[in-house]
Scaffold this active site. Sequence first.
Site, PDB file in Angstrom:
ATOM      1  CG  HIS A 347      -2.105  -0.851   1.119  1.00  0.00           C
ATOM      2  ND1 HIS A 347      -3.263  -0.487   0.470  1.00  0.00           N
ATOM      3  CD2 HIS A 347      -2.325  -2.099   1.569  1.00  0.00           C
ATOM      4  CE1 HIS A 347      -4.138  -1.473   0.535  1.00  0.00           C
ATOM      5  NE2 HIS A 347      -3.596  -2.465   1.201  1.00  0.00           N
ATOM      6  CE  LYS A 537      -6.892  13.335   0.990  1.00  0.00           C
ATOM      7  NZ  LYS A 537      -6.879  12.237   0.042  1.00  0.00           N
ATOM      8  NE  ARG A 538      -2.571   7.767   7.094  1.00  0.00           N
ATOM      9  CZ  ARG A 538      -1.383   7.692   6.477  1.00  0.00           C
ATOM     10  NH1 ARG A 538      -0.288   8.118   7.063  1.00  0.00           N
ATOM     11  NH2 ARG A 538      -1.306   7.191   5.258  1.00  0.00           N
ATOM     12  CE  LYS A 543      -2.706  10.189   3.492  1.00  0.00           C
ATOM     13  NZ  LYS A 543      -3.303   9.491   2.345  1.00  0.00           N
ATOM     14  CB  THR A 645     -10.568   4.502  -1.073  1.00  0.00           C
ATOM     15  OG1 THR A 645     -10.280   4.807   0.291  1.00  0.00           O
ATOM     16  CG2 THR A 645      -9.803   3.263  -1.501  1.00  0.00           C
ATOM     17  CE  LYS A 649     -14.321   5.498   0.930  1.00  0.00           C
ATOM     18  NZ  LYS A 649     -13.515   5.577   2.154  1.00  0.00           N
TER      19      LYS A 649
END
Length: 797
Positions: A347, A537-538, A543, A645, A649
């Site tokens: 991942h 998100k985290r 990110k 993901t 969504k």
Amino acid sequence: MVADIDELLIDVLRHRIGKDERAAKPHDWFTAAALTLRDRIIDRWMEATRRTYAEREKRVYYLSLEFLIGRLMRDALSNMELTGAMEEALRNHGFDLATLEELEPDAALGNGGLGRLAACFMESLASLDIPAYGYGIRYVNGMFRQRIKDGWQLELPETWLAHGNPWEFERRESAYRVGFGGEVVGLNDGVEWRPAEEVEATAIDTPVVGWRGKRVNTLRLWTASALDPISLDVFNAGHHAEAMANQVRADSLVRVLYPADSNAAGQELRLRQEFFFSSASIQDIVRRHVQYEGDIRTLPDKAAIQLNDTHPSVAVAELMRLLLDVHGLEFDEAWDITRRTVAYTNHTLLPEALESWPLPLFERLLPRHMQIVYAINSRVLREAHKAGLDDGAISAISLIDEGGERRVRMANLAFAGAHSVNGVAALHTELMKETVFADLHRLYPDRINNKTNGVTPRRWLQQCNPGLTSVIRDAIGDAFLDDAEKLVELDKLASDPALGERVAEVKRANKVALAAHLKELTGVRLNPDALFDVQVKRIHEYKRQLLNLVETVGLYDQIRSHPERDWVPRVKIIGGKAASSYHNAKLIIKLTNDIARRVNSDPSVGGLLKVVFVPNYNVSLAERIIPAADLSEQISTAGMEASGTGNMKFALNGALTIGTLDGANIEIKDRVGDDNIVIFGLTAEEVAERRADGYKPREVIENSRELQQAVSAIATGVFSPDDPNRYADLMGGLYDHDWFMVAADFDSYAAAQRSVDQRWEDQAGWRKSVIHNIANVGWFSSDRTISEYARDIWKVL
């Protein structure tokens, strides 16, 4: 149906809760509803299990340290097609189902995408009628509950089990001893590991219901207990706490997800956790196979073990130990059985996430497994040498990192011990071959394959967005409920103004509901007619929440400097948790709240810009936020996000994506079309080239007026007057190295955001793009992903 449910509900309330209708409180009614539903599920569960044994079907075993399942009531009711009946039965007693559903705690069994993917996969396995077990840990507190105090993240225990869990069943007969430490003793016909310490792993099962109740599979989570929970001699001597030390050690294994590993004790606990659940799971799989099939040699024909990331990698060595030491197989045969049974999903390309353990720690805790790792390594290195690989490649392939502190490389163990190694998006899989697994790929060129992630459309469209689901049903019928790819029928209706109007009405209603919830949660009043720009998100530097924040500061400055322009009102919604020992991530949360405090109280930007940080982001909040989003921020540094993901969504719920060519964004772009997504920034190849060519971020910052002003404002304390130097080092990092290319991508990102403003002003065009997105992302269903795993890797379809 309603009468049946009503009768069962009252029976459960009286005989299992111990209350009558007049005395029962809302939490009693919730539990009664859950148990009533559970009774229906159990019958399907038993039928599915009997069928699997009768037909001697091959089973999938999914090992994951995380299962971010969220609340189960709404999901199970919907999949069992009992929502309407339960709603009406409860209404007859003066209760609202949606209100009662809010009483269910979020299961704190995961952190982010990895755990949510595992939950989607379990639901899709059941929906596709594939026999499967999920294996993990039943965390008592799991991922921490995030509270924001003075803008800073505080970590509090998540007490999701405080009032019990109506969905779970303890299986006392499924209990296994898991050992640590001790010594390995030679016997006449082999060896025996004699652990110095043992704990007992006991199974706690939760049913996982597939769509239309087609199959109910099992999520089996392990809890730990000491063999001797209390030493009475020590207790009676007055040392009361010390007397319970064994139980405390056992309890620590299942207390918290991802305990901080910045110290030796934390590292040891993490390895103990991973071995604890991997060992219990492998023992359970082997026991079940031998009990029903008799011959351990047929294990690959009846069991497919999928390792979800590197956390369960030690399962390779544990399976080998059982085959060698318990079942008496020779090494070659044991290795062949292991490799044909095990598959591994990677991942991440981040080196720090490809777990490795100090060799002395691994050897002390797992002495027999260390011997097995050495034996596997010897075989792998001989194969590499025979294949003509050079010394550098052989060193990279080795399961033991000999550089500096010797460490056991868990990703290499998983790769060597699996017949399949898959990435989770097309780009990620290609980068695996070129970077972290380049040499292993040369040695085993047929092993790496791609399985692009997906999400379950039941939870992430039908359940979280019933308004949109209803509009789609009216437009194209019901076929998409069983096959999300049938959403493509909407594509030809994208220009229909009436459909666009209905989709927009649903979106606005979702925004009104979210605005009301966030007002209650944070006190910030939001305008539902503004553009809702969301990044949840985290919190991690790759990110790039920081890129979003620096651009927000730039926009704030522009709005104040040019009040005469016709600015698009925008709401920036950011949420996520930072790892407890990740300093910069926690600083980014504080910066978000500092910017929000300044911007939201500034009358000069009025209703044009609002910033809100959503505390304790979890599955239930995601189910509220995602249907209300207009713009989905997927802005990771290209080449660093494996898949994502959340991006799927958001698109499924009618948000446009602003993102880099990273992870599954690339495949989303290919599906929805270049005109219906906003792409900016460097590609993965360009990022690698910049880094290799001696990238100088200082020059980039000094050559961009907007970027320089924003960075300077943050660095000099404009947003932190109480501590002007709070963000000096964070901004200094952008000047000095900027590994995540925030400065390099800033101008492109800012221009992309202004292009979003232009799109928003053309509401007809925006709605058309929204419908194109919804229509073309049905391919990103976890049903499609699981079908590919089942066909290509597990051979069960």
